[in-house]
Structures are given as C-alpha cells and as structure tokens.
Design a protein around this motif. Structure first.
Motif, mmCIF file in Angstrom:
data_model
loop_
_atom_site.group_PDB
_atom_site.id
_atom_site.type_symbol
_atom_site.label_atom_id
_atom_site.label_comp_id
_atom_site.label_asym_id
_atom_site.label_seq_id
_atom_site.Cartn_x
_atom_site.Cartn_y
_atom_site.Cartn_z
ATOM 1 N N MET A 62 37.826 30.031 43.857
ATOM 2 C CA MET A 62 39.179 29.748 44.331
ATOM 3 C C MET A 62 39.847 28.677 43.467
ATOM 4 O O MET A 62 41.013 28.823 43.064
ATOM 5 C CB MET A 62 39.140 29.291 45.786
ATOM 6 C CG MET A 62 40.493 28.917 46.359
ATOM 7 S SD MET A 62 40.339 27.917 47.859
ATOM 8 C CE MET A 62 39.818 26.328 47.170
ATOM 9 N N VAL A 63 39.113 27.610 43.177
ATOM 10 C CA VAL A 63 39.671 26.528 42.365
ATOM 11 C C VAL A 63 40.037 27.046 40.971
ATOM 12 O O VAL A 63 41.104 26.721 40.425
ATOM 13 C CB VAL A 63 38.690 25.351 42.278
ATOM 14 C CG1 VAL A 63 39.134 24.333 41.227
ATOM 15 C CG2 VAL A 63 38.545 24.668 43.632
ATOM 16 N N ALA A 64 39.172 27.877 40.388
ATOM 17 C CA ALA A 64 39.469 28.445 39.072
ATOM 18 C C ALA A 64 40.766 29.250 39.121
ATOM 19 O O ALA A 64 41.585 29.192 38.194
ATOM 20 C CB ALA A 64 38.312 29.324 38.604
ATOM 21 N N GLY B 23 46.958 29.390 38.144
ATOM 22 C CA GLY B 23 48.289 29.716 38.638
ATOM 23 C C GLY B 23 48.376 30.389 39.986
ATOM 24 O O GLY B 23 49.484 30.611 40.476
ATOM 25 N N ALA B 24 47.249 30.761 40.604
ATOM 26 C CA ALA B 24 47.324 31.348 41.948
ATOM 27 C C ALA B 24 47.879 30.302 42.911
ATOM 28 O O ALA B 24 47.528 29.130 42.844
ATOM 29 C CB ALA B 24 45.944 31.803 42.415
ATOM 30 N N ARG B 25 48.738 30.740 43.829
ATOM 31 C CA ARG B 25 49.346 29.801 44.762
ATOM 32 C C ARG B 25 49.115 30.183 46.222
ATOM 33 O O ARG B 25 49.561 29.491 47.122
ATOM 34 C CB ARG B 25 50.848 29.668 44.475
ATOM 35 C CG ARG B 25 51.128 28.905 43.183
ATOM 36 C CD ARG B 25 50.621 27.464 43.266
ATOM 37 N NE ARG B 25 50.734 26.717 42.022
ATOM 38 C CZ ARG B 25 49.756 26.545 41.150
ATOM 39 N NH1 ARG B 25 48.564 27.102 41.375
ATOM 40 N NH2 ARG B 25 49.948 25.828 40.063
ATOM 41 N N ILE B 26 48.407 31.280 46.450
ATOM 42 C CA ILE B 26 47.987 31.672 47.796
ATOM 43 C C ILE B 26 46.519 32.052 47.685
ATOM 44 O O ILE B 26 46.134 32.784 46.765
ATOM 45 C CB ILE B 26 48.792 32.864 48.339
ATOM 46 C CG1 ILE B 26 50.292 32.580 48.287
ATOM 47 C CG2 ILE B 26 48.373 33.198 49.771
ATOM 48 C CD1 ILE B 26 51.161 33.817 48.457
ATOM 49 N N VAL B 27 45.694 31.549 48.587
ATOM 50 C CA VAL B 27 44.273 31.880 48.554
ATOM 51 C C VAL B 27 43.852 32.407 49.927
ATOM 52 O O VAL B 27 44.165 31.811 50.954
ATOM 53 C CB VAL B 27 43.409 30.674 48.139
ATOM 54 C CG1 VAL B 27 43.637 30.358 46.668
ATOM 55 C CG2 VAL B 27 43.695 29.439 48.973
ATOM 56 N N ARG B 28 43.192 33.524 49.921
ATOM 57 C CA ARG B 28 42.744 34.177 51.158
ATOM 58 C C ARG B 28 41.257 33.839 51.335
ATOM 59 O O ARG B 28 40.413 34.325 50.584
ATOM 60 C CB ARG B 28 42.962 35.689 51.060
ATOM 61 C CG ARG B 28 42.596 36.483 52.322
ATOM 62 C CD ARG B 28 42.883 37.958 52.092
ATOM 63 N NE ARG B 28 42.726 38.762 53.299
ATOM 64 C CZ ARG B 28 41.583 39.308 53.692
ATOM 65 N NH1 ARG B 28 40.477 39.126 52.979
ATOM 66 N NH2 ARG B 28 41.540 40.029 54.796
ATOM 67 N N MET B 29 40.953 33.011 52.351
ATOM 68 C CA MET B 29 39.607 32.466 52.483
ATOM 69 C C MET B 29 39.127 32.514 53.928
ATOM 70 O O MET B 29 39.917 32.458 54.867
ATOM 71 C CB MET B 29 39.589 31.015 51.985
ATOM 72 C CG MET B 29 40.016 30.839 50.534
ATOM 73 S SD MET B 29 38.811 31.418 49.318
ATOM 74 C CE MET B 29 37.585 30.100 49.417
ATOM 75 N N HIS B 30 37.799 32.588 54.092
ATOM 76 C CA HIS B 30 37.211 32.644 55.425
ATOM 77 C C HIS B 30 36.955 31.261 56.018
ATOM 78 O O HIS B 30 37.210 31.034 57.197
ATOM 79 C CB HIS B 30 35.881 33.400 55.387
ATOM 80 C CG HIS B 30 36.015 34.854 55.031
ATOM 81 N ND1 HIS B 30 35.843 35.325 53.745
ATOM 82 C CD2 HIS B 30 36.306 35.938 55.801
ATOM 83 C CE1 HIS B 30 36.015 36.645 53.740
ATOM 84 N NE2 HIS B 30 36.296 37.037 54.959
#
Length: 273
Positions: free
Chosen positions: A225-227, A232-239
C-alpha cells in the motif's frame, strides 16, 4: 476504503460479516477507526457459484440503506451488475466499484443518470469464471490502454471525468509478477490524471511474495500500500483499518500532505516551526 463483504465465501473473512447486522456493525466500526468510506460487496470476484441479481441486491442494498441511515461515511458497492448498481444508488450508495471495468453494457448509463462516482477496474473477461493462465506482453501498457478506452466509454455515456476513479486491478486475472510490475510502475497509470485506487490488501501476490498464508499478510499489505501511495495512488482499499489508518497518516506526514497531530519533541516552547 474499508472492505465489508456480505458474502459466505469471501477469500479474506470466510463469511464473518455475511449476517446483515454484522455487516452493518463492521462498516460503522470501520468508520470509527478512521475509514473514509466503506465498500460493500455481495459477490466475490473469483470463481465460484452463480449468484443471481436478486440475491446480490438482497445482500448489498439493505446494508447500504442501514449505513446511510446511521452515518455520513461514503458508501460504495462492489458490483459489475448494472441492475445492482441502480438499486444500490437508490439506497444511498455514492460510488460504484466496478471490477469488470464496464463489462455490463448498461453500467455506464446507470452511473451517468445518477450523481454517483465510478471506479473502473482492469480485469479480463467475466468475473466468477474459470480462465486460462494470465498472459500479457507488457502488463502496465495493456492495463493503461484498457483504462483509457473504458474512461472514454464512460465519458461518452455522460459520466463527467471528475466522477471517475481508476484501479489497475492487482491480482484480477493477473499473476504475482504482473501485480508486482503494476505496483512498481504505478506512476505510468497515475499519469493519466485520474484518482487511482489501489486494492492490494491480503491479495495472493503479497502472500506469494513473502511466503505468508491468508491471515498473516498485514505487514506485506501495508508495505505494498505504501509503495502505491508513494507512486501516486490516493485511495487504498484495505481490510485492517486501524493499522492502515496509522500507516497512511504517517506516509501523508512524510509526503507533506498532513500536519503532525502534535509537535513536542525537541521543540522550543516559543517556536512556531
């Protein structure tokens, strides 16, 4: 983006939030932990038994309605079915997370007729189907071309560009080397100028990369996720919401996107910096 699966066969939670009350409680708890939005899924992407449109609506729409009645958190629905999307939007969902990338020919018109945002995800062929081994010449270039074409299709249907989010689809019809390459070269996708969603949490490319089975991939998920955020990712889908929120806020501080909660260490009492 927190994940709430109202399915009996989720690859991650194995049905832990399948009951309606448990799904709603999980969504509201995720908000309390710091999630900005919750993503409700009624059918896993991977192969498995057919789920009818009526059943998918029964699984997702009551959850959406209950969350919207109790909270202001953003609610998205993970579906590739236009009829499900329409019902979810009517219940209050403000984002449709389409893992088929407009595979349903009616999806774009449904979104265009609403105020909802659309996540266009790269995948190959229909969800839930048995497929041949993944093969790409240059996975990043092919994903980029797919996303460009589907964004054009969405805009042609009347969906404003500022309502579109793109997702390269880590692990969706891709092997571990493909997902690692997408992560490494994510900047080639963020350069399209649209918000990029990275859905990497607990996926097989993480498990295979570090030799961890499901349930033991938190550190690897956060590293991936950090990578993605750095590229440039600005939304992260995480559990795992609590750990993710801390990690995201730390990265935001490092990147200058967020100010520290407090400044005490080695600070002069009268200093402004």
């Amino acid at each position: 983006m927190a994940v709430v699966n109202r399915t009996p066969d989720s690859f991650y939670d194995r049905g832990a939030t399948f009951a309606l009350d448990r799904a709603v409680d999980a969504a509201l708890h995720a908000e309390r932990l710091g999630a900005d939005w919750v993503d409700i899924g009624g059918v896993p992407f991977g192969r498995g038994p057919h789920v009818s449109t009526a059943e998918e609506i029964d699984r997702t729409v009551p959850v959406v309605a209950a969350i919207v009645a109790a909270s202001d958190v953003v609610v998205s629905v993970d579906t590739n079915n236009a009829r499900v999307a329409r019902a979810a939007i009517e219940a209050g969902a403000s984002v449709i997370n389409d893992t088929s990338g407009l595979g349903d020919p009616d999806m774009a018109s449904v979104i265009a007729a609403s105020h909802a945002h659309l996540v266009i995800t790269h995948s190959v062929g229909p969800p839930r189907a048995e497929k041949p081994a993944a093969h790409f010449g240059d996975v990043v270039r092919e994903v980029r071309r797919f996303l460009e074409e589907r964004v054009e299709r969405a805009e042609a249907a009347g969906i404003r560009r500022d309502r579109i989010i793109i997702d390269p689809g880590h692990d969706l019809d891709k092997n571990t080397l493909h997902s690692l390459e997408i992560t490494r070269r994510l900047g080639e996708l963020t350069s399209l100028g649209l918000p990029v969603l990275a859905a990497v949490s607990n996926k097989d490319f993480i498990g295979e990369s570090i030799g961890r089975e499901q349930g033991h991939r938190l550190a690897g998920s956060i590293a991936a996720m950090v990578a993605c955020i750095e590229r440039g990712a600005r939304i992260v889908r995480m559990h795992d919401v609590a750990a993710t929120v801390d990690a995201v806020r730390m990265v935001e501080n490092i990147l200058g996107l967020r100010h520290p909660v407090r400044l005490e260490h080695n600070m002069h009492p009268t200093s402004n910096v």
